[in-house]
Motif scaffolding. Sequence first.
Motif, short mmCIF file in Angstrom:
data_model
loop_
_atom_site.label_atom_id
_atom_site.label_comp_id
_atom_site.label_asym_id
_atom_site.label_seq_id
_atom_site.Cartn_x
_atom_site.Cartn_y
_atom_site.Cartn_z
N TYR A 176 0.85 -1.19 0.00
CA TYR A 176 0.00 0.00 0.00
C TYR A 176 0.89 1.25 0.00
CZ TYR A 176 -2.98 3.66 1.98
OH TYR A 176 -3.62 4.84 2.22
N GLN A 216 -12.76 15.88 -3.52
CA GLN A 216 -11.40 16.38 -3.27
C GLN A 216 -11.20 17.78 -3.84
OE1 GLN A 216 -8.61 13.46 -4.80
NE2 GLN A 216 -9.45 11.82 -3.53
N CYS A 225 -3.39 13.28 -0.73
CA CYS A 225 -3.54 12.92 0.68
C CYS A 225 -2.19 13.06 1.40
CB CYS A 225 -4.06 11.51 0.80
SG CYS A 225 -5.82 11.39 0.39
N LYS A 228 -1.18 8.30 4.89
CA LYS A 228 -1.67 7.01 4.42
C LYS A 228 -2.90 6.65 5.24
CE LYS A 228 2.96 5.39 3.36
NZ LYS A 228 4.02 4.44 3.62
N LYS A 237 -11.15 10.94 7.11
CA LYS A 237 -12.32 10.88 8.00
C LYS A 237 -11.87 11.11 9.45
CE LYS A 237 -16.45 8.17 8.72
NZ LYS A 237 -16.99 6.86 8.93
N ILE A 257 -13.01 20.43 2.14
CA ILE A 257 -13.64 19.42 1.29
C ILE A 257 -13.23 18.02 1.70
CG2 ILE A 257 -13.89 18.63 -1.12
CD1 ILE A 257 -13.25 21.55 -1.95
N HIS A 258 -11.95 17.82 1.97
CA HIS A 258 -11.43 16.50 2.36
C HIS A 258 -10.35 16.69 3.42
CE1 HIS A 258 -9.67 12.53 2.20
NE2 HIS A 258 -10.57 12.12 1.30
N1 EPU Z 1 -14.51 11.13 4.70
C1 EPU Z 1 -15.01 11.99 5.63
N2 EPU Z 1 -14.43 13.22 5.76
C2 EPU Z 1 -13.37 13.61 5.01
C3 EPU Z 1 -12.85 12.72 4.06
C4 EPU Z 1 -13.44 11.47 3.93
O1 EPU Z 1 -15.96 11.67 6.33
O2 EPU Z 1 -12.89 14.73 5.20
C5 EPU Z 1 -15.16 9.82 4.53
C6 EPU Z 1 -15.85 9.70 3.16
O3 EPU Z 1 -17.13 10.24 3.19
C7 EPU Z 1 -15.81 8.20 2.93
C8 EPU Z 1 -14.52 7.75 3.62
O4 EPU Z 1 -14.18 8.79 4.54
O5 EPU Z 1 -16.89 7.60 3.56
C9 EPU Z 1 -13.40 7.53 2.64
O6 EPU Z 1 -13.13 8.75 1.94
P1 EPU Z 1 -12.63 8.75 0.42
O7 EPU Z 1 -13.51 7.92 -0.43
O8 EPU Z 1 -12.42 10.17 0.03
O9 EPU Z 1 -11.28 7.96 0.43
P2 EPU Z 1 -9.98 8.14 1.29
O10 EPU Z 1 -9.71 6.83 1.92
O11 EPU Z 1 -10.04 9.32 2.18
C10 EPU Z 1 -8.47 7.34 -0.66
C11 EPU Z 1 -7.06 7.66 -1.08
C12 EPU Z 1 -7.05 8.82 -2.06
C13 EPU Z 1 -7.96 8.51 -3.24
C14 EPU Z 1 -9.36 8.26 -2.69
C15 EPU Z 1 -10.38 7.97 -3.78
C16 EPU Z 1 -5.38 7.26 0.66
C17 EPU Z 1 -4.59 7.87 1.75
N3 EPU Z 1 -6.27 8.08 0.05
O12 EPU Z 1 -8.91 8.42 0.13
O13 EPU Z 1 -5.72 8.95 -2.53
O14 EPU Z 1 -7.96 9.57 -4.17
O15 EPU Z 1 -9.30 7.14 -1.81
O16 EPU Z 1 -9.97 6.91 -4.58
O17 EPU Z 1 -5.20 6.09 0.35
C18 EPU Z 1 -3.65 10.06 -2.22
O18 EPU Z 1 -3.21 8.96 -1.87
O19 EPU Z 1 -2.93 11.07 -2.31
C19 EPU Z 1 -5.08 10.17 -2.45
C20 EPU Z 1 -5.66 11.33 -2.61
#
Ligand code: EPU
Length: 307
Positions: A176, A216, A225, A228, A237, A257-258
């Motif tokens: 990962y 995002q 992000c 990790k 989250k 936003i994120h």
């Molecule tokens: N969420 C929140 N608040 C936030 C952000 C997320 O409640 O501020 C919740 C979302 O609603 C969702 C869950 O957390 O239920 C997961 O969020 P999201 O789908 O955005 O995925 P993520 O795990 O936060 C991962 C990758 C991103 C990638 C996205 C979409 C990592 C660290 N992050 O984010 O990768 O774009 O999935 O595929 O693995 C990156 O690595 O630089 C990156 C942006």
Amino acid sequence: MSKTADWRAALRALPGTLREGVPLAPYTTFRLGGPAELLFEPATAEACAEALRLAKGAGVAVHVLGGGTNTLVADAGVRGLVILLSAKPFTGIEFVDDGVRAGAGASLPKLVQEAARRGYGGFAELAGIPGSAGGAVAMNAGGRYGETKDVVRAVTLLDGDGMLKTVPRAGIPFGYRRSGLAGKVVLSVEFEKKRCDKEAALKMLEEAMGYKHATQPMAAHSAGCAFKNPPGQSAGKLIDEAGLKGARVGKAVISQIHGNFFVNEGGATAADMLALIDLARRTVKEKTGVELESEVQRWGFEGQPTQ
Ligand code: EPU
């Protein structure tokens, strides 16, 4: 001539472009940080290999700059040699029957879009990931739809001694957001084409891009992000639930936003960004007990406390 002058002279004689004191901020998506002591853009793979050997012989640190999407450069800059694979032999993208061959410096978004348009399956899953093909492999960039490793067939690289090798996917310890290729320079990547039709590829592209745009801050100056994801959890989250959205240090701010996007609003320093990353890490640890691990590569912070 001193040993330092000696190795620099040898470096200057190699095919490529060598510049001193080059500001790196424009080369990073954070748009901050200081200069590279030396920035070398080799014209050929052999020049790149020789540069690595010269640097090793002189005991000089080497950093490889990809698309600058996951890189935080210290305000004082980075000592030693930074290599950028921007010359023509490193930026091509070639579509063949059973896959895609790309130079490490090729744009990943360009590759992904073109692959989907041609009906090459397995690439649209990487839609919206910025940076270079080589950087995507080195970090095993990915997201909810897939990871770079899913489409890698083989990687051609230079090891720390400047030896050229082609390594099949099975020989790369992908994990990962990791490839185990630290200390090596990816020169080119052979991707494999998955079975899929053009319509399905375009649909996947649209879905992945739509999700990114909805969740995002795509246009902001961030490194994607910052952390990790801990196993089974979303760092974004956790940061959000810790009430940190909008938190700031100077001009560095956590996106509304994120929660895992740390944004340079304009004029942020590397020190601001690092302090904000540290604030989030400490706060999440205090509130949840979870230790977040940074995803961003730090350059030039040697000797300074990291987390
Ligand atoms: N969420 C929140 N608040 C936030 C952000 C997320 O409640 O501020 C919740 C979302 O609603 C969702 C869950 O957390 O239920 C997961 O969020 P999201 O789908 O955005 O995925 P993520 O795990 O936060 C991962 C990758 C991103 C990638 C996205 C979409 C990592 C660290 N992050 O984010 O990768 O774009 O999935 O595929 O693995 C990156 O690595 O630089 C990156 C942006």
